[in-house]
Enzyme design. Structure first.
Site, PDB file in Angstrom:
ATOM      1  N   TYR A  28      26.035 -14.514  19.373  1.00  0.00           N
ATOM      2  CA  TYR A  28      26.050 -15.300  18.137  1.00  0.00           C
ATOM      3  C   TYR A  28      24.726 -16.043  17.956  1.00  0.00           C
ATOM      4  O   TYR A  28      24.124 -15.997  16.873  1.00  0.00           O
ATOM      5  CB  TYR A  28      27.204 -16.295  18.163  1.00  0.00           C
ATOM      6  CG  TYR A  28      27.207 -17.248  16.976  1.00  0.00           C
ATOM      7  CD1 TYR A  28      27.607 -16.804  15.723  1.00  0.00           C
ATOM      8  CD2 TYR A  28      26.806 -18.572  17.119  1.00  0.00           C
ATOM      9  CE1 TYR A  28      27.608 -17.657  14.633  1.00  0.00           C
ATOM     10  CE2 TYR A  28      26.802 -19.435  16.038  1.00  0.00           C
ATOM     11  CZ  TYR A  28      27.199 -18.979  14.798  1.00  0.00           C
ATOM     12  OH  TYR A  28      27.184 -19.826  13.716  1.00  0.00           O
TER      13      TYR A  28
ATOM     14  N   SER B  89      22.257 -21.708  11.992  1.00  0.00           N
ATOM     15  CA  SER B  89      23.188 -22.520  12.775  1.00  0.00           C
ATOM     16  C   SER B  89      22.391 -23.316  13.789  1.00  0.00           C
ATOM     17  O   SER B  89      21.245 -22.953  14.122  1.00  0.00           O
ATOM     18  CB  SER B  89      24.182 -21.610  13.511  1.00  0.00           C
ATOM     19  OG  SER B  89      24.906 -22.321  14.495  1.00  0.00           O
TER      20      SER B  89
END
Length: 245
Positions: free
Chosen positions: A155, A142
């Protein structure tokens, strides 16, 4: 003939979003795709749709946090198709919140899915790829694996880990096995649906207004796979043009 024609590609997190888009695109290019995810009804519908359009697809229920299920998926693929050319470790979750919210269960779930899920895919596929003399791991990280933002500390940590694992794997496996790390920016998916913290959910809703379609990431995956055997696309970052971050 496409260079993807005839390749056997296993995709985790394939019941929606990037995983679904990748399965549909690669199948349309002649790959045999094997879809894995927890939502079996979604997998059944996607597979049926791909087959109705002339593609080749199969599916198995999969929770990537369970190593045995991951091994079973890869072994099923081997038993059915005789090889595993590509594993796309795509499954991931993103329940954002500030650390002070102490959502420890959500932290642990992100660690289990986003990190252990990738490691389980590697553990299941690496011996087979080494034995068959080639293969390709594509790990979905990501933009959060390159920068940290409030509510996203855990995250982002998991996605930094995916980048580290990908790079370590690339250095260790030598010239026979390719490793690609893909870092999507804001992309249309169901990731934000896992956010239980209302403030973080509203922030992400605003942030995701400039999202690119999941097909954009699928095309990046296609690009990495279709390169000649002596070319290893190690890392790609794909952002919306309109996104300043």
């Amino acid at each position: 003939m496409s260079s993807i024609e005839g390749k056997v590609v296993v995709i985790t997190g394939a019941s929606s979003g990037i995983g679904e888009a990748t399965a549909r695109l690669l199948a349309s290019r002649g790959a045999q795709v094997v879809l894995g995810a927890r939502r079996i009804a979604n997998l059944r519908n996607i597979t049926s749709s791909i087959r109705s359009e002339g593609g080749r697809a199969d599916y198995r229920e999969l929770d990537v946090t369970d190593e045995n299920q991951m091994i079973d998926l890869i072994q099923y693929t081997m038993d059915t198709f005789g090889k595993v050319d590509v594993i796309v470790n795509n499954a991931g979750i993103m329940p954002l919140s500030k650390l002070e919210a102490l959502k420890v269960d959500e932290w642990n779930r992100m660690i289990d899915v986003n990190i252990r899920g990738v490691l389980h895919g590697i553990a299941a596929g690496l011996p087979i790829m080494k034995e068959q003399g080639g293969g390709h791991f594509i790990n979905i990280s990501s933009i959060g694996g390159h920068e940290v933002s409030p509510t996203a500390a855990v995250y982002c940590a998991t996605k930094f880990a995916v980048r580290a694992i990908s790079e370590g794997l690339r250095m260790e496996v030598g010239k026979e096995i390719r490793v690609t790390n893909i870092s999507p920016g804001v992309t249309e998916s169901e990731l934000a649906e896992s956010i239980s913290d209302e403030r973080a959910r509203q922030v992400m809703k605003e942030y995701r207004k400039n999202a690119i379609p999941s097909e954009a990431i699928a095309r990046a995956i296609q690009f990495a796979i279709e390169q000649p055997a002596d070319v290893d696309v190690n890392e790609m970052i794909i952002r919306p043009t309109a996104n300043e971050n």
